[in-house]
Enzyme design. Structure first.
Site: not given
Ligand code: COA
Length: 256
Positions: A64, A112, A132
């Protein structure tokens, strides 16, 4: 036409690609609204035989949208969880088979979403997880319920309490993913599997899905009674006559 989803149909196969790659296809209100509209379209489409869900770029769905929900109050959080869960339940209850072609990150709401599909096929680049708790929340789109039902309580607790990411191979080992493919082969593999379903009686496949999905939530005697009833109902469909006649006449069956 959807703002955040590309939807194409190839014959009886629908292919929905979540298309918000700059945010790794994170589920914000716009993506959820598009998914709701897409599922309404799919529910009404009597021609469709299989739905494939995938993501654009290096992510399936990275959860999300964290930015959008940081400042939720309790009522907003409850409404969001109910809305996403209702949507994923509608996906799970689609009459046709659904395949998640997980091309990259399937985290939180992404994992999910994949679990609300019947089948999960993974690219070698896929990563699964329920991170989460690291954000101070529980999974909210029914992950605490579908993950243990898919992989067993012990593995579900390990993954949920640690929030760790697992590889496609690990996901396959624990029964979360059905199979793993090279990234460039993933979509074709999903279509091939779709076609292997489509060559069979759509009525029988639909009833088999009901038997498995409803039956798994029932006690064994009720579940067997359900199967008995669905088996009998097949005999009210021309597909049964055609399937068995075709076998006896040594020719391929032609279902409606
Ligand atoms: N919500 C909002 N934005 C998200 C997102 C999320 N769940 N997951 C990734 N993004 C965005 C990042 O903020 C980033 O945006 P920016 O370029 O404007 O800074 C872009 O997507 C790329 O993500 P980034 O973190 O730079 O890539 P990465 O390769 O370093 O890491 C992940 C990838 C997936 C490991 C990391 O983005 C992450 O941990 N995301 C959240 C996952 C999560 O906790 N999901 C559960 C949410 S309830």
């Amino acid at each position: 036409m959807y703002e955040t989803i590309r939807y194409e149909k190839e014959g009886k196969i629908g292919i929905a690609t979540i298309n918000r790659p700059k945010a790794l296809n994170a589920l914000n209100g716009a993506v959820v609204a598009d998914l709701e509209a897409l599922i309404s379209e799919v529910e009404k489409d009597t021609e469709l035989g299989v739905l494939i869900l995938t993501g654009e770029g290096r992510s399936f769905v990275a959860g999300a949208d964290i930015g959008e929900q940081r400042d939720f109050n309790l009522d907003q959080a409850r409404a969001w969880s109910k809305r996403g869960s209702a949507l994923f339940r509608r996906i799970e209850k689609l009459e046709i088979p659904t395949i998640a072609a997980v091309n990259g990150f399937a985290l939180g709401g992404g994992c999910e979403l994949a679990m609300s599909c019947d089948i999960i096929l993974a690219s070698e680049k896929a990563k699964f997880g329920q991170p989460e708790v690291g954000l101070g929340i529980t999974p909210g789109f029914s992950g605490t319920q579908r993950l243990p039902r898919r992989v067993g309580i012990a593995k579900a607790k390990e993954l949920t309490f640690s929030g760790k990411m697992i590889t496609a191979e690990e996901a396959k080992e624990i029964g979360l993913a059905n199979a793993v493919y090279a990234p460039e082969e993933l979509l074709n593999a999903a279509k091939e599997m779709a076609n292997s379903f489509l060559k069979n009686s759509p009525v029988a496949v639909k009833y088999a899905k009901v038997c498995i999905d409803r039956g798994m939530q029932l006690d064994i005697d009720s579940a067997i009674a359900l199967e008995n009833e669905m088996f009998a109902l097949c005999y009210a469909s021309p597909d049964q006559k055609e399937g068995m006649t075709a076998f006896l006449e040594k020719r391929p069956a032609v279902f409606q």
